[in-house]
Design a protein around this motif. Structure first.
Motif, PDB file in Angstrom:
ATOM      1  N   PHE A 178     -83.175  17.810  12.648  1.00 30.75           N
ATOM      2  CA  PHE A 178     -82.225  18.113  13.401  1.00 30.75           C
ATOM      3  C   PHE A 178     -81.837  17.293  14.298  1.00 30.75           C
ATOM      4  N   VAL A 179     -81.079  16.965  14.767  1.00 33.23           N
ATOM      5  CA  VAL A 179     -81.686  15.730  16.363  1.00 33.23           C
ATOM      6  C   VAL A 179     -80.202  16.323  16.757  1.00 33.23           C
ATOM      7  N   ASN A 180     -79.908  16.870  17.991  1.00 30.05           N
ATOM      8  CA  ASN A 180     -79.068  17.701  18.985  1.00 30.05           C
ATOM      9  C   ASN A 180     -78.724  16.877  19.903  1.00 30.05           C
ATOM     10  N   LEU A 181     -77.045  16.829  19.738  1.00 37.67           N
ATOM     11  CA  LEU A 181     -75.755  16.118  20.589  1.00 37.67           C
ATOM     12  C   LEU A 181     -75.318  16.882  21.634  1.00 37.67           C
ATOM     13  N   ALA A 182     -75.369  16.151  22.510  1.00 39.84           N
ATOM     14  CA  ALA A 182     -74.242  16.624  23.426  1.00 39.84           C
ATOM     15  C   ALA A 182     -72.926  16.303  23.207  1.00 39.84           C
ATOM     16  N   VAL A 183     -71.456  16.926  23.387  1.00 40.11           N
ATOM     17  CA  VAL A 183     -70.863  16.342  23.004  1.00 40.11           C
ATOM     18  C   VAL A 183     -69.844  17.051  24.454  1.00 40.11           C
ATOM     19  N   LYS A 184     -68.937  16.084  24.404  1.00 39.11           N
ATOM     20  CA  LYS A 184     -68.038  16.833  25.844  1.00 39.11           C
ATOM     21  C   LYS A 184     -66.572  18.118  25.368  1.00 39.11           C
ATOM     22  N   ASN A 185     -66.171  17.176  23.597  1.00 37.05           N
ATOM     23  CA  ASN A 185     -65.022  18.029  22.826  1.00 37.05           C
ATOM     24  C   ASN A 185     -65.562  17.710  21.622  1.00 37.05           C
ATOM     25  N   LEU A 186     -65.888  19.000  21.188  1.00 36.03           N
ATOM     26  CA  LEU A 186     -66.359  19.374  19.935  1.00 36.03           C
ATOM     27  C   LEU A 186     -65.187  19.194  19.022  1.00 36.03           C
ATOM     28  N   LYS A 187     -64.128  19.446  18.710  1.00 40.49           N
ATOM     29  CA  LYS A 187     -63.015  19.248  17.634  1.00 40.49           C
ATOM     30  C   LYS A 187     -62.912  17.243  17.265  1.00 40.49           C
ATOM     31  N   THR A 188     -62.991  17.005  18.435  1.00 41.95           N
ATOM     32  CA  THR A 188     -62.166  15.515  18.289  1.00 41.95           C
ATOM     33  C   THR A 188     -64.131  14.833  17.808  1.00 41.95           C
ATOM     34  N   SER A 189     -64.962  15.411  18.415  1.00 40.79           N
ATOM     35  CA  SER A 189     -65.990  14.805  17.374  1.00 40.79           C
ATOM     36  C   SER A 189     -65.717  15.057  16.246  1.00 40.79           C
ATOM     37  N   VAL A 190     -65.835  16.613  15.545  1.00 41.41           N
ATOM     38  CA  VAL A 190     -65.389  16.367  14.468  1.00 41.41           C
ATOM     39  C   VAL A 190     -65.022  15.683  13.278  1.00 41.41           C
ATOM     40  N   GLU A 191     -63.697  15.140  14.327  1.00 42.46           N
ATOM     41  CA  GLU A 191     -62.473  14.373  13.873  1.00 42.46           C
ATOM     42  C   GLU A 191     -62.909  13.310  13.513  1.00 42.46           C
ATOM     43  N   GLU A 243     -71.968  21.756   8.031  1.00 43.37           N
ATOM     44  CA  GLU A 243     -72.244  22.615   7.620  1.00 43.37           C
ATOM     45  C   GLU A 243     -71.526  24.203   8.072  1.00 43.37           C
ATOM     46  N   PRO A 244     -70.590  24.969   7.424  1.00 42.55           N
ATOM     47  CA  PRO A 244     -70.335  25.825   8.128  1.00 42.55           C
ATOM     48  C   PRO A 244     -70.666  26.897   7.999  1.00 42.55           C
ATOM     49  N   ARG A 245     -72.046  26.995   7.673  1.00 44.13           N
ATOM     50  CA  ARG A 245     -72.961  28.558   7.947  1.00 44.13           C
ATOM     51  C   ARG A 245     -73.198  27.928   9.683  1.00 44.13           C
ATOM     52  N   PHE A 246     -73.764  27.395   9.844  1.00 43.45           N
ATOM     53  CA  PHE A 246     -73.875  26.375  11.377  1.00 43.45           C
ATOM     54  C   PHE A 246     -72.954  26.366  12.027  1.00 43.45           C
ATOM     55  N   THR A 247     -72.032  26.370  12.299  1.00 42.57           N
ATOM     56  CA  THR A 247     -70.630  26.101  12.185  1.00 42.57           C
ATOM     57  C   THR A 247     -70.279  27.299  13.761  1.00 42.57           C
ATOM     58  N   ASP A 248     -69.769  27.109  14.511  1.00 41.56           N
ATOM     59  CA  ASP A 248     -68.747  27.927  15.396  1.00 41.56           C
ATOM     60  C   ASP A 248     -67.794  27.122  16.414  1.00 41.56           C
ATOM     61  N   GLU A 249     -67.606  27.901  17.665  1.00 40.87           N
ATOM     62  CA  GLU A 249     -66.310  27.390  18.949  1.00 40.87           C
ATOM     63  C   GLU A 249     -67.399  26.133  19.994  1.00 40.87           C
ATOM     64  N   HIS A 250     -68.949  26.393  19.606  1.00 43.12           N
ATOM     65  CA  HIS A 250     -69.651  25.804  20.881  1.00 43.12           C
ATOM     66  C   HIS A 250     -70.362  24.296  19.556  1.00 43.12           C
ATOM     67  N   GLY A 251     -70.476  24.596  18.822  1.00 41.27           N
ATOM     68  CA  GLY A 251     -71.344  23.309  18.068  1.00 41.27           C
ATOM     69  C   GLY A 251     -71.316  23.542  16.721  1.00 41.27           C
ATOM     70  N   LYS A 308     -79.986  16.369   9.593  1.00 34.74           N
ATOM     71  CA  LYS A 308     -79.032  16.938   9.967  1.00 34.74           C
ATOM     72  C   LYS A 308     -78.435  16.996  11.583  1.00 34.74           C
ATOM     73  N   VAL A 309     -77.383  16.324  12.598  1.00 27.76           N
ATOM     74  CA  VAL A 309     -77.293  15.964  13.294  1.00 27.76           C
ATOM     75  C   VAL A 309     -76.436  17.473  13.753  1.00 27.76           C
ATOM     76  N   MET A 310     -77.116  18.393  15.058  1.00 30.76           N
ATOM     77  CA  MET A 310     -75.939  18.858  15.830  1.00 30.76           C
ATOM     78  C   MET A 310     -75.256  18.247  16.854  1.00 30.76           C
ATOM     79  N   LEU A 311     -73.938  19.194  16.865  1.00 28.94           N
ATOM     80  CA  LEU A 311     -72.944  17.782  17.371  1.00 28.94           C
ATOM     81  C   LEU A 311     -72.907  19.603  18.311  1.00 28.94           C
ATOM     82  N   LEU A 312     -73.227  19.745  20.011  1.00 32.91           N
ATOM     83  CA  LEU A 312     -72.814  21.015  20.595  1.00 32.91           C
ATOM     84  C   LEU A 312     -72.396  20.764  21.797  1.00 32.91           C
TER      85      LEU A 312
END
Length: 161
Positions: free
Chosen positions: A10-23, A33-41, A51-55
């Protein structure tokens, strides 16, 4: 002592805007992975065991007391992912640019081909394809092989058999 063996990374990356990063990464073909997704990451599936955690930055800061780097001016790491072919490198690089990323130059060493791009948060992603015969040892590079050289030679033992 045996070397550690890991079943996942798992690599954790800081992102400014989760929504635009996901897009952005969705346009490149990645899933989440929906099981590891919420409004913060979210957890982006890069491979079966990678896996890459976009946080979002404020949430990312809860994992460290260190200051985050400004990825527009500093590099903390380079992420390199393998691609199944030269065409797959070209395709993913084109998708990254179309989604708003910035591509870097292509490099062709004959046995290895690749490029890199910066995502919307300026994290550098390298895309690489390696000749399977070179990886397996069926082919090796001659001394002169390297940047700007296009050919690798078969090992002498393979060519004389």
């Amino acid at each position: 002592m045996a070397a550690p063996k890991h079943s996942m990374m798992f690599v954790n990356l800081a992102v400014k805007n989760l929504k635009t990063s996901v897009e952005f990464f969705t346009k490149l073909g990645y899933t989440f992975e929906p099981r590891f997704t919420d409004e913060h990451g979210t957890c982006m599936n890069v491979g079966e065991s990678f896996k890459v955690m976009l946080l979002e930055e404020p949430f990312f800061r809860t994992f460290t007391k260190k200051q985050l780097v400004d990825t527009k001016t500093h590099v903390e790491l380079l992420l390199c992912v393998s691609c199944e072919s030269r065409a797959a490198v070209d395709d993913l690089a084109a998708k990254a640019v179309a989604a708003g990323g910035q591509r870097h130059e292509f490099k062709d060493y004959g046995f290895m081909y690749g490029t890199s791009f910066e995502d919307l948060d300026a994290h550098v992603w390298e895309l690489s394809w390696m000749d399977p015969d070179w990886v397996s040892g069926k082919k090796e590079c001659a001394v002169e092989c390297g940047p700007g050289k296009k050919e690798c030679a078969a090992p002498e033992s393979a060519s004389s058999s």
